[in-house]
Design a protein around this motif. Structure first.
Motif, PDB file in Angstrom:
ATOM      1  N   GLU A   1       0.871  -1.175   0.000  1.00 36.49           N
ATOM      2  CA  GLU A   1       0.000   0.000   0.000  1.00 36.49           C
ATOM      3  C   GLU A   1       0.910   1.228   0.000  1.00 36.49           C
ATOM      4  OE1 GLU A   1      -2.061   1.007   3.771  1.00 36.49           O
ATOM      5  OE2 GLU A   1      -1.040  -0.773   4.545  1.00 36.49           O
ATOM      6  N   SER A   2       0.324   2.386  -0.286  1.00 37.90           N
ATOM      7  CA  SER A   2       1.131   3.598  -0.326  1.00 37.90           C
ATOM      8  C   SER A   2       0.355   4.758   0.269  1.00 37.90           C
ATOM      9  CB  SER A   2       1.522   3.927  -1.772  1.00 37.90           C
ATOM     10  OG  SER A   2       2.522   4.919  -1.805  1.00 37.90           O
ATOM     11  N   ARG A   3       1.049   5.542   1.047  1.00 38.82           N
ATOM     12  CA  ARG A   3       0.502   6.795   1.573  1.00 38.82           C
ATOM     13  C   ARG A   3       1.360   7.903   0.978  1.00 38.82           C
ATOM     14  NH1 ARG A   3      -3.205   5.545   5.297  1.00 38.82           N
ATOM     15  NH2 ARG A   3      -3.040   3.533   6.306  1.00 38.82           N
ATOM     16  N   ASP A   4       0.732   8.702   0.120  1.00 38.71           N
ATOM     17  CA  ASP A   4       1.455   9.702  -0.649  1.00 38.71           C
ATOM     18  C   ASP A   4       0.990  11.105  -0.288  1.00 38.71           C
ATOM     19  OD1 ASP A   4       2.260   7.350  -1.837  1.00 38.71           O
ATOM     20  OD2 ASP A   4       1.500   7.828  -3.820  1.00 38.71           O
ATOM     21  N   GLN A   5       1.874  12.063  -0.532  1.00 36.81           N
ATOM     22  CA  GLN A   5       1.534  13.468  -0.327  1.00 36.81           C
ATOM     23  C   GLN A   5       1.907  14.229  -1.585  1.00 36.81           C
ATOM     24  OE1 GLN A   5       3.200  15.405   3.114  1.00 36.81           O
ATOM     25  NE2 GLN A   5       2.437  17.397   2.487  1.00 36.81           N
ATOM     26  N   TYR A   6       0.983  15.075  -2.059  1.00 36.89           N
ATOM     27  CA  TYR A   6       1.198  15.853  -3.272  1.00 36.89           C
ATOM     28  C   TYR A   6       0.833  17.310  -3.050  1.00 36.89           C
ATOM     29  CZ  TYR A   6       0.213  11.164  -5.190  1.00 36.89           C
ATOM     30  OH  TYR A   6       0.180   9.836  -5.433  1.00 36.89           O
ATOM     31  N   VAL A   7       1.558  18.173  -3.724  1.00 37.19           N
ATOM     32  CA  VAL A   7       1.109  19.548  -3.938  1.00 37.19           C
ATOM     33  C   VAL A   7       0.760  19.571  -5.422  1.00 37.19           C
ATOM     34  CG1 VAL A   7       1.707  21.995  -3.910  1.00 37.19           C
ATOM     35  CG2 VAL A   7       2.572  20.470  -2.110  1.00 37.19           C
ATOM     36  N   MET A   8      -0.527  19.781  -5.696  1.00 40.59           N
ATOM     37  CA  MET A   8      -1.050  19.662  -7.065  1.00 40.59           C
ATOM     38  C   MET A   8      -1.503  21.005  -7.608  1.00 40.59           C
ATOM     39  SD  MET A   8      -0.851  16.466  -7.891  1.00 40.59           S
ATOM     40  CE  MET A   8      -1.790  16.582  -9.407  1.00 40.59           C
ATOM     41  N   ARG A   9      -1.454  21.109  -8.945  1.00 43.02           N
ATOM     42  CA  ARG A   9      -2.063  22.223  -9.663  1.00 43.02           C
ATOM     43  C   ARG A   9      -3.130  21.649 -10.587  1.00 43.02           C
ATOM     44  NH1 ARG A   9       2.979  24.150 -11.102  1.00 43.02           N
ATOM     45  NH2 ARG A   9       3.664  25.464  -9.423  1.00 43.02           N
ATOM     46  N   TYR A  10      -4.331  22.183 -10.477  1.00 39.42           N
ATOM     47  CA  TYR A  10      -5.445  21.805 -11.349  1.00 39.42           C
ATOM     48  C   TYR A  10      -5.722  22.982 -12.276  1.00 39.42           C
ATOM     49  CZ  TYR A  10      -6.284  18.104  -7.964  1.00 39.42           C
ATOM     50  OH  TYR A  10      -6.146  17.023  -7.144  1.00 39.42           O
ATOM     51  N   HIS A  11      -5.669  22.731 -13.567  1.00 42.96           N
ATOM     52  CA  HIS A  11      -5.941  23.767 -14.556  1.00 42.96           C
ATOM     53  C   HIS A  11      -7.386  23.599 -15.018  1.00 42.96           C
ATOM     54  CE1 HIS A  11      -1.748  24.955 -14.642  1.00 42.96           C
ATOM     55  NE2 HIS A  11      -1.471  23.663 -14.576  1.00 42.96           N
ATOM     56  N   LEU A  12      -8.209  24.591 -14.696  1.00 43.95           N
ATOM     57  CA  LEU A  12      -9.629  24.547 -15.001  1.00 43.95           C
ATOM     58  C   LEU A  12      -9.913  25.380 -16.241  1.00 43.95           C
ATOM     59  CD1 LEU A  12     -11.015  25.195 -11.391  1.00 43.95           C
ATOM     60  CD2 LEU A  12     -10.066  23.088 -12.355  1.00 43.95           C
ATOM     61  N   LYS A  13     -10.892  24.923 -17.005  1.00 43.99           N
ATOM     62  CA  LYS A  13     -11.226  25.623 -18.239  1.00 43.99           C
ATOM     63  C   LYS A  13     -12.731  25.551 -18.450  1.00 43.99           C
ATOM     64  CE  LYS A  13      -9.994  25.693 -23.116  1.00 43.99           C
ATOM     65  NZ  LYS A  13      -9.235  25.040 -24.168  1.00 43.99           N
ATOM     66  N   LYS A  14     -13.267  26.610 -19.042  1.00 38.54           N
ATOM     67  CA  LYS A  14     -14.684  26.657 -19.367  1.00 38.54           C
ATOM     68  C   LYS A  14     -14.914  25.837 -20.630  1.00 38.54           C
ATOM     69  CE  LYS A  14     -18.820  28.548 -18.853  1.00 38.54           C
ATOM     70  NZ  LYS A  14     -19.674  28.336 -17.743  1.00 38.54           N
ATOM     71  N   ALA A  15     -15.858  24.902 -20.566  1.00 40.67           N
ATOM     72  CA  ALA A  15     -16.239  24.085 -21.712  1.00 40.67           C
ATOM     73  C   ALA A  15     -17.729  24.312 -21.959  1.00 40.67           C
ATOM     74  CB  ALA A  15     -15.957  22.607 -21.414  1.00 40.67           C
ATOM     75  N   PRO A  16     -18.240  23.893 -23.101  1.00 42.44           N
ATOM     76  CA  PRO A  16     -19.676  24.073 -23.357  1.00 42.44           C
ATOM     77  C   PRO A  16     -20.560  23.432 -22.278  1.00 42.44           C
ATOM     78  CG  PRO A  16     -18.554  23.478 -25.386  1.00 42.44           C
ATOM     79  CD  PRO A  16     -17.542  23.367 -24.269  1.00 42.44           C
ATOM     80  N   SER A  17     -20.069  22.350 -21.679  1.00 43.52           N
ATOM     81  CA  SER A  17     -20.854  21.647 -20.646  1.00 43.52           C
ATOM     82  C   SER A  17     -20.686  22.264 -19.258  1.00 43.52           C
ATOM     83  CB  SER A  17     -20.432  20.182 -20.595  1.00 43.52           C
ATOM     84  OG  SER A  17     -19.064  20.084 -20.246  1.00 43.52           O
ATOM     85  N   GLY A  18     -19.759  23.202 -19.098  1.00 47.47           N
ATOM     86  CA  GLY A  18     -19.474  23.808 -17.790  1.00 47.47           C
ATOM     87  C   GLY A  18     -17.980  23.765 -17.527  1.00 47.47           C
ATOM     88  N   TRP A  19     -17.587  24.000 -16.296  1.00 48.44           N
ATOM     89  CA  TRP A  19     -16.172  24.001 -15.935  1.00 48.44           C
ATOM     90  C   TRP A  19     -15.646  22.577 -15.867  1.00 48.44           C
ATOM     91  CZ3 TRP A  19     -13.119  28.055 -16.081  1.00 48.44           C
ATOM     92  CH2 TRP A  19     -13.719  29.298 -16.107  1.00 48.44           C
ATOM     93  N   ILE A  20     -14.424  22.365 -16.389  1.00 45.30           N
ATOM     94  CA  ILE A  20     -13.775  21.058 -16.374  1.00 45.30           C
ATOM     95  C   ILE A  20     -12.335  21.210 -15.909  1.00 45.30           C
ATOM     96  CG2 ILE A  20     -15.215  20.064 -18.205  1.00 45.30           C
ATOM     97  CD1 ILE A  20     -12.763  20.580 -20.108  1.00 45.30           C
ATOM     98  N   VAL A  21     -11.719  20.086 -15.538  1.00 46.40           N
ATOM     99  CA  VAL A  21     -10.288  20.051 -15.262  1.00 46.40           C
ATOM    100  C   VAL A  21      -9.607  19.709 -16.578  1.00 46.40           C
ATOM    101  CG1 VAL A  21      -8.438  18.922 -13.981  1.00 46.40           C
ATOM    102  CG2 VAL A  21     -10.628  19.386 -12.848  1.00 46.40           C
ATOM    103  N   GLU A  22      -8.944  20.701 -17.132  1.00 46.86           N
ATOM    104  CA  GLU A  22      -8.261  20.529 -18.412  1.00 46.86           C
ATOM    105  C   GLU A  22      -7.007  19.677 -18.249  1.00 46.86           C
ATOM    106  OE1 GLU A  22      -7.582  21.037 -22.510  1.00 46.86           O
ATOM    107  OE2 GLU A  22      -9.358  21.379 -21.306  1.00 46.86           O
TER     108      GLU A  22
END
Length: 183
Positions: free
Chosen positions: A125-146
């Motif tokens: 098993e693994s216990r991990d730690q991350y500092v993440m960047r999520y790039h969000l973008k407007k799509a016709p269906s609404g906001w998404i994670v690009e």
């Protein structure tokens, strides 16, 4: 009782001001961005657990779908799925530019690889730690994670991988392996 008739020239400036206010809000609010990142993590976890990238499609862009399909496919080819559980998430930073936004988080995850069919644990098993960047973008269906990326080098708990698969295939997020292998 009859309601008074309000002349158009009285209502028009109010409607224009309301429309202008809505148009200015091209980026998601902090609460909307946080909700999207939380939904993304829940759906991606479900997709890895089920071995089906399509589960995450409502909240991801085309490139992110292809990346998830590849990562999930590698595991499926090895007869395993990833039981990914988000243990903790802290939202550190929200940035906006036009119809795009970036959210930076600090996350802790717990991972288990499981054999398809039996659900038996495979490897450590693994216990991990991350500092993440999520790039969000407007799509016709609404906001998404690009797209997503590590903002800092991840801290990964596992020291062995099942079936000697390359770490970049089993991590869940694309990583750059330095020349000479992982350190």
């Amino acid at each position: 009782m009859t309601l008074p008739v309000i002349p158009y020239r009285t209502i028009a400036p109010i409607l224009l001001a309301a429309a202008g206010a809505l148009a200015c809000q091209r980026s998601p609010t902090d609460a909307e961005a946080e909700a999207l990142v939380r939904r993304y993590n829940a759906l991606v976890s479900d997709a890895y657990r089920a071995g089906d990238f399509r589960i995450a499609q409502p909240v991801v862009g085309e490139d992110e779908v292809r990346r998830l399909a590849a990562h999930i496919g590698v595991r499926s080819d090895q007869g395993i799925t990833l039981d990914a559980r988000l243990v903790e998430i802290a939202f550190k930073k929200f940035e906006r530019k036009g119809e795009e936004a970036t959210v930076t988080t600090d996350e802790r995850w717990h991972y288990l690889d499981r054999r398809i069919g039996s659900g038996e644990q495979v490897g450590q098993e693994s216990r991990d730690q991350y500092v993440m960047r999520y790039h969000l973008k407007k799509a016709p269906s609404g906001w998404i994670v690009e797209s997503t990326e590590f903002a800092e080098r991840p801290q990964v708990g596992r020291t062995e991988l099942p079936d000697r698969a390359p770490p970049v295939n089993l991590h869940g997020f694309e990583t750059v392996v330095p020349p000479g292998g992982p350190k």
